[in-house]
Design a protein around this motif. Sequence first.
Motif, PDB file in Angstrom:
ATOM      1  N   PRO A  93      -3.736  68.783  -3.693  1.00 14.64           N
ATOM      2  CA  PRO A  93      -4.213  67.728  -2.800  1.00 14.64           C
ATOM      3  C   PRO A  93      -3.741  67.966  -1.362  1.00 14.64           C
ATOM      4  CG  PRO A  93      -2.496  66.902  -4.273  1.00 14.64           C
ATOM      5  CD  PRO A  93      -2.748  68.325  -4.672  1.00 14.64           C
ATOM      6  N   HIS A  94      -4.470  67.422  -0.394  1.00 17.85           N
ATOM      7  CA  HIS A  94      -4.055  67.537   1.009  1.00 17.85           C
ATOM      8  C   HIS A  94      -3.192  66.340   1.379  1.00 17.85           C
ATOM      9  CE1 HIS A  94      -6.952  70.693   1.356  1.00 17.85           C
ATOM     10  NE2 HIS A  94      -8.000  69.895   1.312  1.00 17.85           N
ATOM     11  N   PRO A  95      -1.960  66.563   1.809  1.00 16.95           N
ATOM     12  CA  PRO A  95      -1.180  65.421   2.312  1.00 16.95           C
ATOM     13  C   PRO A  95      -1.742  64.959   3.662  1.00 16.95           C
ATOM     14  CG  PRO A  95       0.204  67.405   2.115  1.00 16.95           C
ATOM     15  CD  PRO A  95      -1.207  67.820   1.888  1.00 16.95           C
ATOM     16  N   GLU A  96      -1.257  63.825   4.120  1.00 18.24           N
ATOM     17  CA  GLU A  96      -1.583  63.372   5.474  1.00 18.24           C
ATOM     18  C   GLU A  96      -0.625  64.101   6.420  1.00 18.24           C
ATOM     19  OE1 GLU A  96      -1.271  59.137   7.860  1.00 18.24           O
ATOM     20  OE2 GLU A  96      -0.925  59.197   5.698  1.00 18.24           O
ATOM     21  N   TYR A  97      -1.122  64.532   7.573  1.00 18.99           N
ATOM     22  CA  TYR A  97      -0.258  65.255   8.516  1.00 18.99           C
ATOM     23  C   TYR A  97      -0.041  64.446   9.785  1.00 18.99           C
ATOM     24  CZ  TYR A  97      -0.489  69.346   5.595  1.00 18.99           C
ATOM     25  OH  TYR A  97      -0.349  70.200   4.535  1.00 18.99           O
ATOM     26  N   ILE A  98       1.222  64.330  10.170  1.00 20.52           N
ATOM     27  CA  ILE A  98       1.567  63.654  11.418  1.00 20.52           C
ATOM     28  C   ILE A  98       2.536  64.575  12.164  1.00 20.52           C
ATOM     29  CG2 ILE A  98       2.493  61.540  12.470  1.00 20.52           C
ATOM     30  CD1 ILE A  98       2.079  60.327   9.517  1.00 20.52           C
ATOM     31  N   HIS A  99       2.030  65.203  13.219  1.00 18.09           N
ATOM     32  CA  HIS A  99       2.899  66.079  14.013  1.00 18.09           C
ATOM     33  C   HIS A  99       3.468  65.275  15.163  1.00 18.09           C
ATOM     34  CE1 HIS A  99       0.652  68.953  11.589  1.00 18.09           C
ATOM     35  NE2 HIS A  99       1.708  69.730  11.738  1.00 18.09           N
ATOM     36  N   ILE A 100       4.732  65.500  15.447  1.00 15.31           N
ATOM     37  CA  ILE A 100       5.385  64.654  16.460  1.00 15.31           C
ATOM     38  C   ILE A 100       5.610  65.453  17.749  1.00 15.31           C
ATOM     39  CG2 ILE A 100       6.445  63.196  14.699  1.00 15.31           C
ATOM     40  CD1 ILE A 100       9.137  64.617  15.387  1.00 15.31           C
TER      41      ILE A 100
ATOM     42  N   VAL B 154       4.241  65.447  -2.405  1.00 19.62           N
ATOM     43  CA  VAL B 154       4.356  64.943  -1.030  1.00 19.62           C
ATOM     44  C   VAL B 154       2.997  64.411  -0.560  1.00 19.62           C
ATOM     45  CG1 VAL B 154       4.754  65.665   1.369  1.00 19.62           C
ATOM     46  CG2 VAL B 154       6.309  66.408  -0.450  1.00 19.62           C
ATOM     47  N   THR B 155       2.990  63.197  -0.032  1.00 24.06           N
ATOM     48  CA  THR B 155       1.722  62.611   0.448  1.00 24.06           C
ATOM     49  C   THR B 155       1.657  62.571   1.968  1.00 24.06           C
ATOM     50  OG1 THR B 155       2.617  60.365   0.403  1.00 24.06           O
ATOM     51  CG2 THR B 155       1.474  61.119  -1.592  1.00 24.06           C
TER      52      THR B 155
ATOM     53  N   SER C  74       8.903  56.520   8.540  1.00 28.27           N
ATOM     54  CA  SER C  74       7.493  56.371   8.189  1.00 28.27           C
ATOM     55  C   SER C  74       7.339  56.057   6.707  1.00 28.27           C
ATOM     56  CB  SER C  74       6.742  57.656   8.544  1.00 28.27           C
ATOM     57  OG  SER C  74       5.407  57.570   8.127  1.00 28.27           O
ATOM     58  N   VAL C  75       8.018  56.825   5.877  1.00 24.27           N
ATOM     59  CA  VAL C  75       7.798  56.649   4.432  1.00 24.27           C
ATOM     60  C   VAL C  75       8.609  55.468   3.883  1.00 24.27           C
ATOM     61  CG1 VAL C  75       9.510  58.264   3.506  1.00 24.27           C
ATOM     62  CG2 VAL C  75       7.293  58.017   2.377  1.00 24.27           C
ATOM     63  N   ARG C  76       9.812  55.284   4.392  1.00 27.93           N
ATOM     64  CA  ARG C  76      10.630  54.161   3.908  1.00 27.93           C
ATOM     65  C   ARG C  76      10.011  52.813   4.315  1.00 27.93           C
ATOM     66  NH1 ARG C  76      13.386  56.524   0.035  1.00 27.93           N
ATOM     67  NH2 ARG C  76      15.486  57.261   0.493  1.00 27.93           N
ATOM     68  N   SER C  77       9.354  52.772   5.492  1.00 30.86           N
ATOM     69  CA  SER C  77       8.768  51.494   5.925  1.00 30.86           C
ATOM     70  C   SER C  77       7.578  51.113   5.037  1.00 30.86           C
ATOM     71  CB  SER C  77       8.340  51.560   7.403  1.00 30.86           C
ATOM     72  OG  SER C  77       7.306  52.506   7.560  1.00 30.86           O
TER      73      SER C  77
ATOM     74  N   VAL D 104      -0.600  54.377  -4.934  1.00 26.39           N
ATOM     75  CA  VAL D 104       0.242  55.559  -5.030  1.00 26.39           C
ATOM     76  C   VAL D 104       1.471  55.344  -4.145  1.00 26.39           C
ATOM     77  CG1 VAL D 104       0.305  58.038  -4.612  1.00 26.39           C
ATOM     78  CG2 VAL D 104      -1.811  56.961  -5.360  1.00 26.39           C
ATOM     79  N   ILE D 105       2.655  55.622  -4.667  1.00 24.20           N
ATOM     80  CA  ILE D 105       3.864  55.478  -3.848  1.00 24.20           C
ATOM     81  C   ILE D 105       3.921  56.652  -2.871  1.00 24.20           C
ATOM     82  CG2 ILE D 105       6.390  55.465  -3.888  1.00 24.20           C
ATOM     83  CD1 ILE D 105       6.280  54.114  -6.559  1.00 24.20           C
ATOM     84  N   PRO D 106       3.999  56.369  -1.562  1.00 28.26           N
ATOM     85  CA  PRO D 106       4.041  57.484  -0.602  1.00 28.26           C
ATOM     86  C   PRO D 106       5.306  58.338  -0.791  1.00 28.26           C
ATOM     87  CG  PRO D 106       3.746  55.368   0.520  1.00 28.26           C
ATOM     88  CD  PRO D 106       4.058  55.061  -0.901  1.00 28.26           C
ATOM     89  N   VAL D 107       5.150  59.616  -0.588  1.00 27.57           N
ATOM     90  CA  VAL D 107       6.293  60.529  -0.678  1.00 27.57           C
ATOM     91  C   VAL D 107       6.351  61.335   0.618  1.00 27.57           C
ATOM     92  CG1 VAL D 107       7.369  62.430  -1.950  1.00 27.57           C
ATOM     93  CG2 VAL D 107       6.000  60.732  -3.191  1.00 27.57           C
TER      94      VAL D 107
END
Length: 306
Positions: free
Chosen positions: A225-232, A199-200, A31-34, A3-6
């Motif tokens: 669906p549940h996306p992945e969560y990264i809080h900064i 959005v993933t 994060s997503v572009r890398s 799956v392409i990350p979004v």
Amino acid sequence: MSVIPVGRFAPTPSGRLHPGNILCAMLAYLSVRSKGGRFLLRIEDVDVPRCPRSLARQCIDDLAWLGFTWDEEPLYQSDRTGVYQAALDRLTAAGHTYPCFCTRAQLMSLAAPNLGDTQVVYGRTCASLTPEETAERAKTRAPAIRLRVPDDEIAFTDGLFGPQRENLARDCGDFILRRSDGLFGYQLAVVVDDALCGVTEVVRGRDILSATPRQLWLQRLLGCPHPEYIHIPLLMDEQGRRLAKRDRDLDLTALAKRFSPPELIGVLAFSSGLTDEPRPMTLEQLIPLFDWSKVKRDDLRLRFAV
Ligand code: GLU
């Protein structure tokens, strides 16, 4: 199937971008572009009176000036009330919502355990009104619409802050999906848009971490669906104070006079731990260097020099 990350950046344009917003956009982007993924831009202007189009356009121009690119036309939440209403109708048809006629003053006086300065757990005053009582109250006051939440723990693992859990009934309470003035609440709009845009991964400030269990619950009810969560971590100024929109000397109007885009991106990359000196860097140059393990977990300090 791969799956392409979004990923996405979803600013609320109630003022000009400040370094905390730009840091969030930068980490979401890198994060997503890398991973070779797609990056979307969403303007969270559901609160139309606070978010004029002129500020939204300014925000988009500023992001382009900084070197961000996105894969589709930016989405404006203020254009999408029909989509949010459809989601609300589904929740209502399934019995998950109820109208609430409480005034702000009533809410404050009936407040159950305090959740800080502005947020209180709703005491469910309107949760079991009869149809007759509802009809009677609706004659004099437009209701807000609340979501019933379960007395159950919602758990997830944050990409930086690790395992999290919250009992929604105890710690949050039945929350508002649509305000009495007709404006949709942030939680519903975010969940609907993240799902419809595929959005993933969601990268956003730690100040919104506590909203995530509510969003996970809405996703479950709506079958999203549940996306992945990264809080900064939060970005503090050089003295260690929280950045605020009122800090005019740190909004882009002031910063753009002092710095070029690569200088500003370089300062933010250094402040977050991605690089070891604040040398000018473009976003494209940072993509191959990006790794979440380099990003510090503690509150960050804006550092213009080593
Ligand atoms: N619109 C929110 C903000 O500007 C961000 C919401 C999100 O990323 O989910 O703080």
